[in-house]
Design a protein around this motif. Structure first.
Motif, mmCIF file in Angstrom:
data_model
loop_
_atom_site.group_PDB
_atom_site.id
_atom_site.type_symbol
_atom_site.label_atom_id
_atom_site.label_comp_id
_atom_site.label_asym_id
_atom_site.label_seq_id
_atom_site.Cartn_x
_atom_site.Cartn_y
_atom_site.Cartn_z
ATOM 1 N N UNK A 112 31.258 51.897 51.299
ATOM 2 C CA UNK A 112 32.443 51.531 50.512
ATOM 3 C C UNK A 112 32.859 50.090 50.771
ATOM 4 N N UNK A 113 32.748 49.650 52.012
ATOM 5 C CA UNK A 113 33.132 48.266 52.318
ATOM 6 C C UNK A 113 32.160 47.264 51.708
ATOM 7 N N UNK A 114 30.951 47.688 51.466
ATOM 8 C CA UNK A 114 29.980 46.801 50.828
ATOM 9 C C UNK A 114 30.109 46.787 49.306
ATOM 10 N N UNK A 115 30.950 47.669 48.759
ATOM 11 C CA UNK A 115 30.951 47.818 47.307
ATOM 12 C C UNK A 115 32.340 47.854 46.674
ATOM 13 N N UNK A 116 33.253 48.663 47.232
ATOM 14 C CA UNK A 116 34.540 48.888 46.576
ATOM 15 C C UNK A 116 35.642 47.955 47.060
ATOM 16 N N UNK A 117 35.654 47.630 48.349
ATOM 17 C CA UNK A 117 36.741 46.784 48.868
ATOM 18 C C UNK A 117 36.209 45.446 49.377
ATOM 19 N N UNK A 118 35.037 45.068 48.909
ATOM 20 C CA UNK A 118 34.468 43.767 49.262
ATOM 21 C C UNK A 118 34.927 42.701 48.262
ATOM 22 N N UNK A 119 34.543 41.476 48.500
ATOM 23 C CA UNK A 119 34.854 40.406 47.557
ATOM 24 C C UNK A 119 34.070 40.669 46.265
ATOM 25 N N UNK A 120 34.778 40.714 45.152
ATOM 26 C CA UNK A 120 34.153 41.020 43.879
ATOM 27 C C UNK A 120 34.033 42.506 43.607
ATOM 28 N N UNK A 121 34.555 43.342 44.518
ATOM 29 C CA UNK A 121 34.491 44.788 44.347
ATOM 30 C C UNK A 121 35.608 45.316 43.471
ATOM 31 N N UNK A 122 35.682 46.629 43.371
ATOM 32 C CA UNK A 122 36.629 47.270 42.463
ATOM 33 C C UNK A 122 38.067 46.864 42.753
ATOM 34 N N UNK A 123 38.483 46.909 44.018
ATOM 35 C CA UNK A 123 39.882 46.626 44.328
ATOM 36 C C UNK A 123 40.262 45.200 43.964
ATOM 37 N N UNK A 124 39.355 44.275 44.139
ATOM 38 C CA UNK A 124 39.683 42.886 43.811
ATOM 39 C C UNK A 124 39.667 42.647 42.309
ATOM 40 N N UNK A 125 38.737 43.266 41.602
ATOM 41 C CA UNK A 125 38.555 42.973 40.179
ATOM 42 C C UNK A 125 39.452 43.792 39.265
ATOM 43 N N UNK A 126 39.773 45.028 39.661
ATOM 44 C CA UNK A 126 40.408 45.930 38.699
ATOM 45 C C UNK A 126 41.724 46.535 39.170
#
Length: 682
Positions: free
Chosen positions: A426-440
């Motif tokens: 999850x840290x490599x995908x959802x809450x990383x830079x450019x991940x879901x939390x940052x983008x959406x």
């Protein structure tokens, strides 16, 4: 010579012989409960089946052997759990032992293996932890460096890459200032083999991702070049809803249902009793609409949900602006329901910060949508990520300060199954830079700052449900199923842990002289609770240990189930949980439906949010329910009776929940023990 009674389970139908460590070559035929005499207490036995031509290719499965002294009534336990043939099998006495009872080479090898795991994540090199931290608990903490932006903007492709690819950054234990420590970099293949996802788990993750991505593609094609003009247009993407999501799409505007979600939605940990010293909404404003408001506050009928932790977050400007409010919601408990009576969207009162009430028509609806947006962001970052995933990760890493033979480590390891690999991915995908939390989401790249604020508020008692209920003053709230079901599970866990602890530790002194348990607690104190004065740094009594282990188990099972399992149900209908807002909070009460639609997120953001919520709500196919342990753990002498009672209690809790749910339009089932795991696996 001392006399002993030997029992073999299950009782053999054929002739079975046992040889004891003190009896040299002498064997004893075991038939039912067999009484024998031995010169010393046996520590090792050899079990074999009678050798006959009929049994050459057939073995008998023995579960365990107990040997009870007729003089002291002390019971020795020999776990077997394997097939026994004519060649015989040597078994040592009950392998789960406390440090002061076991100085064997096997224990030393186990601790050495666990130390290698900790070295894998670099906990034993240069240590920048403050000097105040005792040496016994110091670890290597790598200062966090900015991560590289993901090479793909597709969240699910990124998630799959997070599972199967080799990331250039080395796996390490990171300590962001003000946050619990966590393992970052690499992927789960960098962990010891026993901590990897099994193939079945990887297959399930990939299958679910592909299925959900296909559904999203169909939604995109169907809505190609479309724009939403009214709320009902959102149904153009509202495909494949769960029954609860469909119910929400029909009832989300209802004030009673809005209040109900604070009790039995995804985020039931926010609401608390409102007192006069908490007042942030001007009393004179409230009294104009509710003349008896002071009386209701004094008699305990008013409750509050305050998102002040989201205040002072700068608005994020990307391709389109994204905004987030920090609302305060007041709710009135009536005989029938919990109803919202006032919403202030910005913390500080002012002329351009109106207090919205149910009389404000569309402005009231928009204010409630703003609250649902804040609730989504708080829930995902704080209630879900921080208070379950990140804390559970610390608990699991700390358990490796115990040898595998430690009786409590066998329980605690079960609470961490798949937690490290799912968190790393999850840290490599959802809450990383450019991940879901940052983008959406409206958090943008400031979600770490919100997490820091939330970490400051984590206390030991806030993770202990009975203390938390008392602190929040919510014991009188009606129809609070999360509280009631959670308390039932807490009590069941507490009783189970008490049974195990009291069998393993004969008194409080045993707790104090267990260095492995104390080391684990110190690690959590340093890197989970961040040395807060109101959090334990050691355990002095059995009762303290029971509560502490219960807190860990509850966090990793019931609490995670409460905040995770309903994500698609609650958020699939986007207006009930928008991830971001495209316009700032209204400064007056002149609101139209166009204003609402211009504020809600667009189709792309909605589809991404639905996709993630659906993925995170999937039930794994290798589900291990709460209370299930491997045979060699479940049948240990200190586990058998407490675990049997625990399972029976959980079954009763589940039956009560299902009986209640049968009479509800919107049933609360997220804390049914049959639907929750021992650990955080998604």
């Amino acid at each position: 010579m001392a006399r002993y009674i030997v029992k073999v389970q299950p009782r053999p139908t054929d002739r079975v012989y046992i040889k004891f460590s003190d009896s040299q070559e002498k064997e004893y035929l075991i038939q039912g409960d067999t009484t024998i005499e031995l010169s010393e207490t046996p520590k090792e036995i050899t079990v074999r089946q009678e050798r006959t031509w009929r049994r050459i290719f057939r073995s008998w499965r023995c579960m365990y052997v107990t040997i009870t002294s007729l003089d002291s009534e002390k019971e020795l336990y020999f776990p077997v759990f394997r097939g026994i043939d004519s060649a015989g099998l040597t078994i040592k006495e009950d392998s789960a032992k406390l440090p002061h009872d076991d100085t064997s080479e096997e224990r030393k090898e186990s601790l050495s293996k666990n130390r290698k795991f900790q070295e894998t994540i670099h906990q034993h090199e240069k240590d920048p932890v403050p000097e105040a931290v005792p040496m016994m608990a110091r670890r290597n903490i790598v200062v966090e460096k900015p991560s590289q932006k993901s090479s793909t903007s597709n969240i699910f492709l990124s998630f799959l890459l997070g599972i199967i690819s080799i990331f250039p950054e080395q796996l390490h234990f990171t300590h962001k200032p003000g946050l619990p420590g966590f393992v970052k970099g690499g992927n789960f293949f960098d962990l010891p083999r026993e901590l990897w996802f099994e193939f079945g788990k990887i297959f399930t993750l990939v299958r679910n991702a592909v299925k959900i991505e296909a559904e999203t593609i169909f939604r995109r094609l169907w809505n190609f070049c479309r724009k939403w003009k009214k709320i009902d247009d959102i149904r153009n993407v509202f495909w494949f809803p769960s029954k609860k999501a469909a119910y929400i799409s029909q009832n989300w505007k209802n004030d009673g249902f809005f209040g109900h979600l604070f009790l039995n939605g995804c985020n039931p940990i926010m609401i608390k009793r409102y007192t006069e010293d908490q007042q942030k909404i001007p009393m004179e404003t409230l009294e104009k609409v509710y003349p008896d408001i002071k009386e209701n506050i004094q008699n305990g009928s008013i409750y509050v949900v305050d998102y002040g932790i989201l205040d002072d977050r700068g608005d994020i400007l990307k391709k389109t602006p994204q905004f987030l409010a920090a609302p305060i919601v007041l709710l009135l408990q009536t005989e029938e329901e919990l109803k919202p009576i006032a919403i202030q969207l910005i913390q500080k009162p002012g002329e351009d910060n109106p207090v919205f009430t149910p009389q404000d028509n569309k402005a009231w609806l928009l204010a409630k949508i703003w609250v649902r947006n804040s609730d989504f962001n708080y829930h995902e970052l704080v209630s879900h990520l921080l208070r379950t995933h990140l804390m559970a990760e610390i608990f699991f890493i700390a358990s490796y300060d115990m040898a595998d033979r430690h009786p409590l480590s066998r329980i605690l390891r079960a609470t961490g199954r798949y937690t490290l690999p799912i968190n790393i991915t999850a840290r490599n995908t959802l809450i990383n830079k450019g991940g879901f939390f940052e983008e959406y989401t409206a958090m943008g790249n400031e979600h770490w700052e919100v997490l820091k604020k939330a970490t400051e508020k984590i206390t030991y008692e806030s993770l202990c449900l009975p203390d938390n209920v008392k602190q929040r003053g919510i014991d009188k709230l009606k129809n609070f199923h999360y509280r009631d079901d959670g308390m039932d599970i807490w009590e069941a866990l507490y009783k189970f842990v008490r049974g195990v602890v009291n069998r393993c530790y004969k008194d409080d002194e045993d707790i104090q002289k267990d260095p492995e348990l104390q080391e684990m607690v110190m690690f959590i104190y340093n890197y989970g609770f961040l040395q807060k004065s109101d959090c334990p740094s050691s355990l002095k009594t059995r009762e303290e240990a029971i509560k502490y282990i219960t807190m860990i188990m509850f966090t990793c099972s019931a609490q995670h189930a409460a905040v995770n399992h309903g994500q698609y149900d609650i958020y699939a209908w986007m207006p009930n949980g928008p991830t971001t807002m495209r316009k700032p909070p209204p400064k007056n009460k002149e609101v139209t439906e166009k204003d609402i639609m211009d504020t809600l997120p667009d189709i792309t953001t909605t589809l991404e949010a639905m996709k993630v919520a659906s993925f995170l709500s999937q039930v794994p196919n290798d589900f291990v329910p709460l209370g299930e342990y491997p045979e060699e753990v479940a049948y240990e002498s200190h586990m058998r009776d407490p675990l049997m009672e625990f399972k029976s209690t959980l079954k009763g809790i589940g039956e009560k929940i299902r009986k209640r749910s049968a009479c509800q339009e919107f049933p609360y089932e997220y804390l049914d023990p049959a639907g929750m795991e021992n650990s955080i696996t998604i």
